[in-house]
Scaffold this motif. Sequence first.
Motif, PDB file in Angstrom:
ATOM      1  N   THR A 185     -64.877  79.133 -16.942  1.00  0.00           N
ATOM      2  CA  THR A 185     -64.679  80.170 -15.944  1.00  0.00           C
ATOM      3  C   THR A 185     -63.245  80.644 -16.042  1.00  0.00           C
ATOM      4  OG1 THR A 185     -65.984  78.689 -14.552  1.00  0.00           O
ATOM      5  CG2 THR A 185     -65.285  80.717 -13.574  1.00  0.00           C
ATOM      6  N   CYS A 186     -63.040  81.936 -15.965  1.00  0.00           N
ATOM      7  CA  CYS A 186     -61.707  82.514 -16.057  1.00  0.00           C
ATOM      8  C   CYS A 186     -60.858  82.052 -14.869  1.00  0.00           C
ATOM      9  CB  CYS A 186     -61.796  84.035 -16.082  1.00  0.00           C
ATOM     10  SG  CYS A 186     -60.180  84.850 -16.138  1.00  0.00           S
ATOM     11  N   PRO A 187     -59.653  81.495 -15.130  1.00  0.00           N
ATOM     12  CA  PRO A 187     -58.799  81.065 -14.027  1.00  0.00           C
ATOM     13  C   PRO A 187     -58.194  82.233 -13.245  1.00  0.00           C
ATOM     14  CG  PRO A 187     -57.695  80.711 -16.114  1.00  0.00           C
ATOM     15  CD  PRO A 187     -59.078  81.182 -16.428  1.00  0.00           C
ATOM     16  N   GLU A 188     -58.227  83.429 -13.823  1.00  0.00           N
ATOM     17  CA  GLU A 188     -57.652  84.606 -13.168  1.00  0.00           C
ATOM     18  C   GLU A 188     -58.635  85.263 -12.197  1.00  0.00           C
ATOM     19  OE1 GLU A 188     -54.440  85.595 -13.684  1.00  0.00           O
ATOM     20  OE2 GLU A 188     -54.234  83.827 -14.963  1.00  0.00           O
ATOM     21  N   CYS A 189     -59.885  85.508 -12.673  1.00  0.00           N
ATOM     22  CA  CYS A 189     -60.830  86.281 -11.867  1.00  0.00           C
ATOM     23  C   CYS A 189     -62.079  85.500 -11.455  1.00  0.00           C
ATOM     24  CB  CYS A 189     -61.240  87.545 -12.613  1.00  0.00           C
ATOM     25  SG  CYS A 189     -62.227  87.230 -14.093  1.00  0.00           S
ATOM     26  N   GLY A 190     -62.327  84.334 -12.085  1.00  0.00           N
ATOM     27  CA  GLY A 190     -63.471  83.513 -11.725  1.00  0.00           C
ATOM     28  C   GLY A 190     -64.769  83.874 -12.430  1.00  0.00           C
ATOM     29  N   ASN A 191     -64.752  84.876 -13.300  1.00  0.00           N
ATOM     30  CA  ASN A 191     -65.954  85.258 -14.046  1.00  0.00           C
ATOM     31  C   ASN A 191     -66.164  84.333 -15.230  1.00  0.00           C
ATOM     32  OD1 ASN A 191     -66.800  87.564 -12.554  1.00  0.00           O
ATOM     33  ND2 ASN A 191     -65.082  88.706 -13.420  1.00  0.00           N
ATOM     34  N   SER A 192     -67.401  84.274 -15.729  1.00  0.00           N
ATOM     35  CA  SER A 192     -67.708  83.482 -16.914  1.00  0.00           C
ATOM     36  C   SER A 192     -67.064  84.121 -18.132  1.00  0.00           C
ATOM     37  CB  SER A 192     -69.212  83.404 -17.139  1.00  0.00           C
ATOM     38  OG  SER A 192     -69.810  82.662 -16.112  1.00  0.00           O
ATOM     39  N   MET A 193     -66.621  83.270 -19.060  1.00  0.00           N
ATOM     40  CA  MET A 193     -65.995  83.759 -20.279  1.00  0.00           C
ATOM     41  C   MET A 193     -66.962  83.601 -21.444  1.00  0.00           C
ATOM     42  SD  MET A 193     -62.014  82.694 -19.964  1.00  0.00           S
ATOM     43  CE  MET A 193     -62.207  80.952 -19.707  1.00  0.00           C
ATOM     44  N   VAL A 194     -66.768  84.409 -22.469  1.00  0.00           N
ATOM     45  CA  VAL A 194     -67.601  84.344 -23.665  1.00  0.00           C
ATOM     46  C   VAL A 194     -66.823  83.634 -24.769  1.00  0.00           C
ATOM     47  CG1 VAL A 194     -68.940  86.395 -23.110  1.00  0.00           C
ATOM     48  CG2 VAL A 194     -66.850  86.635 -24.412  1.00  0.00           C
ATOM     49  N   PRO A 195     -67.529  82.884 -25.629  1.00  0.00           N
ATOM     50  CA  PRO A 195     -66.850  82.225 -26.745  1.00  0.00           C
ATOM     51  C   PRO A 195     -66.211  83.251 -27.680  1.00  0.00           C
ATOM     52  CG  PRO A 195     -69.079  81.379 -26.479  1.00  0.00           C
ATOM     53  CD  PRO A 195     -68.947  82.567 -25.579  1.00  0.00           C
TER      54      PRO A 195
END
Length: 73
Positions: A4-14
């Motif tokens: 999870t992105c520490p900035e916005c909380g959205n899921s990240m992609v590889p």
Amino acid sequence: MELTCPECGNSMVPADSGAHCEYCQRDFTPEARCPDCHQPLEVLRACGAVDYFCQHGHGLISKKRVEWVPLPR
């Protein structure tokens, strides 16, 4: 491993060398941490196997228990 992105909380992609947040347009490098003391783990690679070792008294950590923390590049 889902980060999870520490900035916005959205899921990240590889991405090639880590993870990418499409919302923030930032790249992150995942760091393996001990689930007990939250300190960085030593990564041991031999014969195609990857193991994780905590140098703070918790010994070998199963890859299922590793805590992945995204660090900005």
